[in-house]
Design an enzyme around this catalytic site. Structure first.
Site, PDB file in Angstrom:
ATOM      1  N   ASN A 145      -7.668  23.436 -17.338  1.00 20.70           N
ATOM      2  CA  ASN A 145      -7.268  23.084 -18.554  1.00 20.70           C
ATOM      3  C   ASN A 145      -8.158  21.858 -18.905  1.00 20.70           C
ATOM      4  O   ASN A 145      -8.415  20.779 -18.256  1.00 20.70           O
ATOM      5  CB  ASN A 145      -5.871  22.081 -17.572  1.00 20.70           C
ATOM      6  CG  ASN A 145      -5.053  21.550 -18.871  1.00 20.70           C
ATOM      7  OD1 ASN A 145      -4.090  21.018 -18.839  1.00 20.70           O
ATOM      8  ND2 ASN A 145      -4.890  21.986 -20.011  1.00 20.70           N
TER       9      ASN A 145
ATOM     10  N   TYR B 255     -37.013  21.079 -55.975  1.00 22.31           N
ATOM     11  CA  TYR B 255     -36.322  19.773 -55.430  1.00 22.31           C
ATOM     12  C   TYR B 255     -36.030  20.950 -53.945  1.00 22.31           C
ATOM     13  O   TYR B 255     -36.472  19.152 -53.110  1.00 22.31           O
ATOM     14  CB  TYR B 255     -34.825  20.449 -55.985  1.00 22.31           C
ATOM     15  CG  TYR B 255     -34.146  19.705 -56.759  1.00 22.31           C
ATOM     16  CD1 TYR B 255     -35.511  19.083 -58.066  1.00 22.31           C
ATOM     17  CD2 TYR B 255     -33.107  19.824 -57.261  1.00 22.31           C
ATOM     18  CE1 TYR B 255     -34.882  18.261 -59.265  1.00 22.31           C
ATOM     19  CE2 TYR B 255     -33.221  19.266 -57.849  1.00 22.31           C
ATOM     20  CZ  TYR B 255     -33.559  17.988 -59.383  1.00 22.31           C
ATOM     21  OH  TYR B 255     -33.008  18.117 -60.389  1.00 22.31           O
TER      22      TYR B 255
ATOM     23  N   HIS C 277      -3.751  33.965 -16.256  1.00 23.42           N
ATOM     24  CA  HIS C 277      -4.515  32.981 -17.535  1.00 23.42           C
ATOM     25  C   HIS C 277      -6.212  33.664 -17.645  1.00 23.42           C
ATOM     26  O   HIS C 277      -6.120  33.451 -18.198  1.00 23.42           O
ATOM     27  CB  HIS C 277      -4.327  31.669 -17.366  1.00 23.42           C
ATOM     28  CG  HIS C 277      -3.484  30.647 -17.758  1.00 23.42           C
ATOM     29  ND1 HIS C 277      -2.334  31.406 -17.428  1.00 23.42           N
ATOM     30  CD2 HIS C 277      -3.673  30.176 -18.930  1.00 23.42           C
ATOM     31  CE1 HIS C 277      -0.598  30.258 -17.909  1.00 23.42           C
ATOM     32  NE2 HIS C 277      -1.386  29.462 -18.253  1.00 23.42           N
TER      33      HIS C 277
ATOM     34  N   GLU D 169       2.964  25.014 -27.357  1.00 23.74           N
ATOM     35  CA  GLU D 169       2.043  24.410 -27.570  1.00 23.74           C
ATOM     36  C   GLU D 169       1.529  24.528 -29.814  1.00 23.74           C
ATOM     37  O   GLU D 169       1.288  26.060 -29.860  1.00 23.74           O
ATOM     38  CB  GLU D 169       0.763  25.352 -27.088  1.00 23.74           C
ATOM     39  CG  GLU D 169       0.391  24.940 -25.644  1.00 23.74           C
ATOM     40  CD  GLU D 169       0.246  25.483 -25.169  1.00 23.74           C
ATOM     41  OE1 GLU D 169      -0.760  26.893 -25.250  1.00 23.74           O
ATOM     42  OE2 GLU D 169       0.108  25.448 -23.996  1.00 23.74           O
TER      43      GLU D 169
ATOM     44  N   PHE E 200      -6.271  17.578 -23.855  1.00 20.43           N
ATOM     45  CA  PHE E 200      -7.313  19.185 -23.737  1.00 20.43           C
ATOM     46  C   PHE E 200      -7.121  19.479 -24.967  1.00 20.43           C
ATOM     47  O   PHE E 200      -7.674  20.124 -25.168  1.00 20.43           O
ATOM     48  CB  PHE E 200      -6.169  19.493 -22.285  1.00 20.43           C
ATOM     49  CG  PHE E 200      -4.454  19.617 -23.109  1.00 20.43           C
ATOM     50  CD1 PHE E 200      -4.378  20.207 -24.482  1.00 20.43           C
ATOM     51  CD2 PHE E 200      -3.619  18.649 -22.684  1.00 20.43           C
ATOM     52  CE1 PHE E 200      -2.412  19.598 -24.997  1.00 20.43           C
ATOM     53  CE2 PHE E 200      -2.373  18.810 -22.942  1.00 20.43           C
ATOM     54  CZ  PHE E 200      -1.937  19.467 -24.047  1.00 20.43           C
TER      55      PHE E 200
ATOM     56  N   ARG F  15     -39.630  18.023 -53.242  1.00 24.02           N
ATOM     57  CA  ARG F  15     -39.795  17.005 -53.293  1.00 24.02           C
ATOM     58  C   ARG F  15     -38.414  16.356 -52.986  1.00 24.02           C
ATOM     59  O   ARG F  15     -37.836  15.036 -52.300  1.00 24.02           O
ATOM     60  CB  ARG F  15     -39.168  16.880 -54.928  1.00 24.02           C
ATOM     61  CG  ARG F  15     -39.512  15.224 -55.224  1.00 24.02           C
ATOM     62  CD  ARG F  15     -38.705  15.023 -56.754  1.00 24.02           C
ATOM     63  NE  ARG F  15     -39.101  16.389 -58.055  1.00 24.02           N
ATOM     64  CZ  ARG F  15     -38.025  15.850 -58.914  1.00 24.02           C
ATOM     65  NH1 ARG F  15     -37.413  14.945 -59.096  1.00 24.02           N
ATOM     66  NH2 ARG F  15     -38.092  17.096 -59.991  1.00 24.02           N
TER      67      ARG F  15
ATOM     68  N   TYR G  45       5.095  17.801 -13.528  1.00 20.83           N
ATOM     69  CA  TYR G  45       4.356  18.710 -14.588  1.00 20.83           C
ATOM     70  C   TYR G  45       3.256  19.666 -13.681  1.00 20.83           C
ATOM     71  O   TYR G  45       2.799  18.808 -13.570  1.00 20.83           O
ATOM     72  CB  TYR G  45       4.529  18.071 -15.677  1.00 20.83           C
ATOM     73  CG  TYR G  45       3.809  19.572 -16.189  1.00 20.83           C
ATOM     74  CD1 TYR G  45       4.381  20.525 -17.031  1.00 20.83           C
ATOM     75  CD2 TYR G  45       2.687  19.191 -17.612  1.00 20.83           C
ATOM     76  CE1 TYR G  45       4.232  21.753 -17.937  1.00 20.83           C
ATOM     77  CE2 TYR G  45       2.291  21.116 -17.500  1.00 20.83           C
ATOM     78  CZ  TYR G  45       2.418  21.035 -18.104  1.00 20.83           C
ATOM     79  OH  TYR G  45       2.193  22.030 -18.471  1.00 20.83           O
TER      80      TYR G  45
END
Length: 654
Positions: A307, A395, A194, A529, A444, A398, A164
């Site tokens: 990647n 508060y 991409h 994905e 990834f 404190r 792959y």
């Protein structure tokens, strides 16, 4: 021979210059001659000598006088923009933004090197690399691992094995086998397709961080990158040749594909690049001007470059480093506000916090004691109200150890995850040279840094939330015993009225930004994905939350210092007086209304540079490292069976 790169409309032109005593006007005419040669219609230009134009430097956009000599105003390989009268700015010209980037404003090439091995980089180191403080080298061990990993991939290609991302397509196309003759084209197509991000480019500092982190991950030797390509990336980093990387487009699985593709695209000599010398220009010209060649991708190298979770992690590293810096300074600012509001230090007694021993809570209480301990640092302001009739503080004063404390613990938790991620191999498939195989996995996936950075935003926001309430107490005369909005002649002057509104607006924005992005997931890549982290947005909004926290605390610090003016001639403790002096070195007291935004920006810069922390830290360190008895002042806030012998404090040695 000196050479200059000139941008005209949609083209970049290299113009050699034998004689640098020629004028800028001559350079413009030479560039125009080259421009019309490439145009069938001469680009609509009939006679070069009749064209009216202006020339400006690409870096900073400074206009150049046509009669100046080239030698006086340009350096060899400089980049300039030629704008023809009547033209609008070329749409593909991206002006640099002076003042936005430290590298743009005052870049000095670093002399020191940081050695990367893929295992020991920290978030602090990464931020310093982004700031341009170091160049990069690889350790010899890292180089050996990279070579071994690459040798395995070359064997896979030579033996025509189906693996792959090396000899197949990607994602939905994982079962499509690619011929050996097209493996280089496969990797180049991957990067180009991409590179689909949108939005503003990352700043030069953040792009340097992104590139440095990708280099560090590849140095682990589990990605299959060649040593030649990795060295080319390092050379680009050391020359600050930085790709145009849009900030939007990653879903955080399979890694930060879009931004890392843009990063790789520039290294291939395509798209846009930035350097301190050129500003924004075509990548091939920027690389050429620095004596660099575009990288040529081998099998699997495109995938190795894009990647991983480096966009999320590099932005996360900056966010967590800034969060840690502002959290430390928040304690100092809150301590100064407590003094101005005449609060008590009893709530910081170590016995209280030992009963709820969260590390952050104990640490914050100790910082407050180290700044406010009136035996160690006498305070005239504290003594002036020692025996007042107030029972206890609000508060927002404190409970600072409890509220600030959990922010500190959150930051430490997130920093641990970010530092682990910085030194993790996060691409796919992973190459195991010692086992002689590649394995597909899911490193990834950005869920770890995504969740951590959502948590960071929620945790650090509380520093702004409680700070805004303290600003309200400083500005409200019914709560502070100070003039309304900390100014004389109220009505004529509005003082800190709208500064408080700004703080409130930032806190409100943070409430929306703190909604976690990592609870969302949208299936992508044809359901290959099918679960993603949305970590890119988690990182970007965490940075925005941290910036808002810094700005709110800058306003509180300004207000607290202004409050001191109304308590003079009384003085606070020595370390807090040093903080007051630091603020007054950049912002004068508010005697009457004036333009306030520059004051906020000036104090914000002090916080960004950690100068408030640096001023107070020696006193904090001394208190914590030396044996200094804890003072426990008597006041109506505590009940004791024994009456004090004198107004001085009772001291118990622990």
């Amino acid at each position: 021979m000196p050479r200059f790169t000139v941008h005209i409309r949609d083209e970049w032109l290299a113009v050699p210059c034998r004689d640098t005593t020629n004028t800028i006007k001559w350079l413009g005419h030479e560039a125009l001659k080259r421009y019309i040669k490439n145009k069938p219609d001469n680009g609509g230009i009939t006679a070069v000598k009749d064209i009216r134009f202006v020339v400006r430097r690409c870096q900073g956009l400074g206009l150049l006088d046509a009669d100046d000599t080239i030698d006086d105003v340009l350096e060899d390989d400089d980049f300039v923009e030629l704008a023809i009268e009547g033209d609008t700015m070329s749409p593909d010209f991206i002006p640099s933004q002076p003042g936005v980037s430290h590298l743009t404003a005052a870049y000095k090439e670093p002399r020191d090197y940081l050695y990367l091995d893929g295992n020991s980089l920290t978030s602090t180191d990464l931020v310093n690399l982004g700031r341009g403080l170091y160049k990069i080298k690889l350790t010899s061990e890292a180089e050996s691992k990279v070579v071994q990993s690459r040798e395995l991939l070359d064997t896979i290609v030579k033996e025509n094995k189906v693996v792959y991302g090396i000899t197949t397509g990607f994602g939905k196309f994982a079962r499509t086998v690619i011929p050996v003759s097209k493996l280089k084209e496969l990797q180049e197509n991957l990067v180009r397709s991409h590179s689909a991000g949108v939005g503003n480019p990352l700043s030069p500092e953040r792009t340097r961080m992104l590139l440095a982190l990708r280099i560090n991950v590849l140095a682990k030797g589990h990605s299959g990158i060649s040593l030649e390509t990795l060295h080319a990336m390092i050379q680009a980093f050391n020359a600050s040749c930085l790709s145009f990387v849009p900030e939007k487009g990653t879903v955080g699985a399979s890694g930060d594909l879009a931004p890392l593709s843009h990063l790789a695209l520039g290294l291939m000599g395509e798209g846009k690049m930035w350097s301190p010398k050129s500003g924004w220009a075509d990548a091939k010209y920027v690389l050429e001007a620095h004596g660099l060649k575009p990288i040529s991708l081998r099998p699997k190298e495109g995938l190795a470059l894009i990647n991983g979770t480096q966009m999320i992690t590099s932005l996360g590293a900056e966010a967590v480093e800034r969060a840690q810096a502002i959290a430390q300074q928040a304690d100092i600012i809150a301590a100064l506000t407590l003094e101005v509001l005449k609060g008590t230090t009893k709530a910081f007694d170590s016995d209280i916090h030992s009963l709820r021993p969260h590390p952050g809570q104990i640490e914050v209480a100790l910082r407050f004691r180290s700044l406010l301990d009136s035996d160690h640092h006498p305070s005239q302001i504290a003594e002036s109200h020692r025996f007042c009739d107030r029972v206890q503080d609000a508060y927002t004063m404190r409970c600072c150890p409890q509220v600030h404390g959990v922010a500190n613990d959150t930051i430490n938790f997130v920093k641990n995850i970010v530092n682990t991620e910085i030194n993790s191999a996060t691409d796919n498939p992973m190459v195991f040279a010692e086992r002689g195989e590649t394995i597909s996995g899911g490193n990834f996936h950005g869920e770890y840094p995504a969740k951590a950075l959502d948590f960071l935003a929620i945790g650090v926001h509380e520093l702004a939330s409680i700070s805004e309430r303290r600003i309200e107490r400083l500005c409200n005369p019914s709560l502070s015993e100070l003039p309304a909005f900390l100014v004389n002649e109220g009505g004529l002057n509005s003082g800190f009225m709208i500064a408080h509104c700004t703080a409130a607006a930032l806190v409100s924005e943070n409430k929306v930004l703190c909604h976690p992005s990592s609870v969302d997931s949208l299936s992508t890549s044809a359901a290959t994905e099918d679960h993603v982290s949305m970590g890119g947005w988690a990182a970007r909004k965490a940075l925005r939350v941290v910036e808002h926290v810094e700005q709110v605390l800058a306003i509180e610090l300004l207000a607290a210092c202004q409050g001191i003016e109304f308590l003079r001639p009384l003085r606070t403790t020595t370390p807090l007086e040093k903080v007051y002096d630091l603020v007054r070195s950049v912002v004068k007291p508010w005697m009457k209304d004036r333009f306030m935004s520059p004051d906020i920006e000036a104090v914000h810069r002090l916080l960004l540079d950690q100068k408030v922390w640096n001023v107070a830290k020696p006193y904090i360190d001394k208190y914590q490292t030396e044996y200094i008895p804890e003072s426990r002042p008597v006041s109506p806030t505590a009940f004791s069976l024994e009456s004090p012998a004198s107004p001085r404090k009772r001291v118990r040695h622990e």
